[in-house]
Design an enzyme around this catalytic site. Structure first.
Site, PDB file in Angstrom:
ATOM      1  N   ASN A 143      83.501 -14.773  -8.393  1.00 28.02           N
ATOM      2  CA  ASN A 143      82.165 -14.291  -8.832  1.00 28.02           C
ATOM      3  C   ASN A 143      82.422 -12.941  -9.205  1.00 28.02           C
ATOM      4  O   ASN A 143      82.544 -12.057  -8.232  1.00 28.02           O
ATOM      5  CB  ASN A 143      81.356 -14.496  -8.006  1.00 28.02           C
ATOM      6  CG  ASN A 143      79.920 -13.901  -8.142  1.00 28.02           C
ATOM      7  OD1 ASN A 143      79.585 -13.384  -9.243  1.00 28.02           O
ATOM      8  ND2 ASN A 143      78.946 -13.855  -7.250  1.00 28.02           N
ATOM      9  N   SER A 188      83.237 -11.555   1.680  1.00 32.75           N
ATOM     10  CA  SER A 188      84.281 -10.677   2.263  1.00 32.75           C
ATOM     11  C   SER A 188      85.500 -11.577   2.401  1.00 32.75           C
ATOM     12  O   SER A 188      86.184 -11.338   3.312  1.00 32.75           O
ATOM     13  CB  SER A 188      83.911  -9.753   3.439  1.00 32.75           C
ATOM     14  OG  SER A 188      82.975  -9.059   2.987  1.00 32.75           O
ATOM     15  N   GLY A 191      80.293  -8.521   0.499  1.00 34.50           N
ATOM     16  CA  GLY A 191      80.308  -7.306   0.016  1.00 34.50           C
ATOM     17  C   GLY A 191      80.432  -6.275   1.194  1.00 34.50           C
ATOM     18  O   GLY A 191      80.299  -4.899   0.965  1.00 34.50           O
ATOM     19  N   GLU A 215      72.131 -12.383  -4.203  1.00 28.87           N
ATOM     20  CA  GLU A 215      71.609 -11.206  -5.010  1.00 28.87           C
ATOM     21  C   GLU A 215      70.714 -11.553  -5.955  1.00 28.87           C
ATOM     22  O   GLU A 215      69.847 -10.809  -6.507  1.00 28.87           O
ATOM     23  CB  GLU A 215      72.779 -10.641  -5.827  1.00 28.87           C
ATOM     24  CG  GLU A 215      73.890  -9.739  -4.608  1.00 28.87           C
ATOM     25  CD  GLU A 215      75.309  -9.777  -5.021  1.00 28.87           C
ATOM     26  OE1 GLU A 215      75.753  -9.959  -6.091  1.00 28.87           O
ATOM     27  OE2 GLU A 215      76.149  -9.699  -4.255  1.00 28.87           O
ATOM     28  N   GLU A 244      77.150 -18.872   2.146  1.00 32.98           N
ATOM     29  CA  GLU A 244      77.625 -17.219   1.818  1.00 32.98           C
ATOM     30  C   GLU A 244      76.580 -16.524   2.805  1.00 32.98           C
ATOM     31  O   GLU A 244      75.313 -16.392   2.389  1.00 32.98           O
ATOM     32  CB  GLU A 244      77.294 -16.778   0.612  1.00 32.98           C
ATOM     33  CG  GLU A 244      78.136 -17.404  -0.428  1.00 32.98           C
ATOM     34  CD  GLU A 244      78.664 -16.486  -1.483  1.00 32.98           C
ATOM     35  OE1 GLU A 244      79.741 -16.169  -1.848  1.00 32.98           O
ATOM     36  OE2 GLU A 244      77.512 -15.861  -2.326  1.00 32.98           O
TER      37      GLU A 244
END
Ligand code: PGA
Length: 252
Positions: free
Chosen positions: A9, A215, A175, A99, A169
């Site tokens: 992604n 991550s 991140g 997000e 996730e």
């Protein structure tokens, strides 16, 4: 038998020329035999899709979009429909990324409309779910993912659900450099597979790919992917470097 998948992604990264170069480099590094074992997906920004489609071998790399519109066409300024994506040869769409849920207000209602658009075009969905840190700390992660699944993809028919890839996730791992431990990942992936079995059948559950994201990098991918219910990864930061992404693919 379910597929092993490693999906990159790219988020809102790379200028067009950099994106083309990254896709070309990756395409060169992969050979067909690798793709037989692991399906490799990349999701560049919308503006790059048509150009990148022309420089990759679709037998090695599957192209995906990071989002799509709730409708097919019409007065929806700024939106890109699943039909438009299909028209340029994009057969996979990531939906429900955290997000998108948190910054762009994707809800179960809008996500249901988007999933319907993707399925109407005979494309596949990578449907993302996961809890925020507060929910994990309050041990609500099972409840959260169950709700996210029940409100959208578990409403689909069996035949429709076969086009869904799930991606767990944990938002606290995206991140941040913090990864779920292999045990944490296996625990919730097994739970998710159990929910699929409950809602559909054992056979469908066994055939559903469930990816881990957050991550994931060349240093931890092997340990994460060695779990029985972890069928691959949705990779953000580490998918922007061809060598790192290739190392993650080779972790299987
Ligand atoms: P990350 O992102 O690998 O950079 O944590 C994963 C994702 O958001 O899909």
């Amino acid at each position: 038998m379910r597929k092993k998948i490693v999906a990159g992604n790219w988020k809102m990264n790379t200028q067009l020329s950099e994106g083309i170069e990254l896709a070309q480099t990756l395409n060169k590094k992969l050979d067909n035999s690798e793709n037989e074992e692991v399906k490799v997906v990349i999701a560049p920004p919308f503006t790059h899709l048509a150009s990148i489609k022309n420089v990759i071998d679709s037998k090695k790399i599957t192209l995906a979009a990071q989002n799509c519109a709730t409708h097919e066409k019409g007065a929806y300024t700024g939106e890109i429909s699943a039909t438009m994506l299909k028209n340029i040869g994009v057969d996979t769409v990531i939906l429900g990324h955290s997000e998108r849920r948190s910054y762009y207000y994707d809800t179960s209602e809008t996500l249901s409309l988007k999933v319907a658009q993707v399925l109407a075009n005979k494309q596949e969905v990578i449907f993302c779910i996961g809890e925020v840190l507060k929910e994990r700390e309050a041990e609500k992660h099972f409840e959260v993912v169950k709700k996210q699944l029940s409100e959208v993809v578990f409403k689909l028919s069996e035949a429709e659900f076969e086009n869904i890839i799930l991606a767990y996730e944990p938002v606290w791992a995206i991140g941040t450099g913090k990864t779920a431990s292999p045990e944490q990942a296996q625990e919730i992936h097994a739970y998710i597979r159990g929910l699929v079995a409950e809602n559909y059948s054992n056979e469908i559950a066994e055939n559903t790919s469930i990816l881990y994201g957050g991550s994931c990098n060349p240093g931890n991918a092997k340990e994460l992917f060695s779990n029985k219910d972890v069928d691959g990864g949705l990779i953000g930061g580490a998918s922007l470097k061809a060598d790192d992404f290739k190392a993650i693919i080779n972790s299987f």
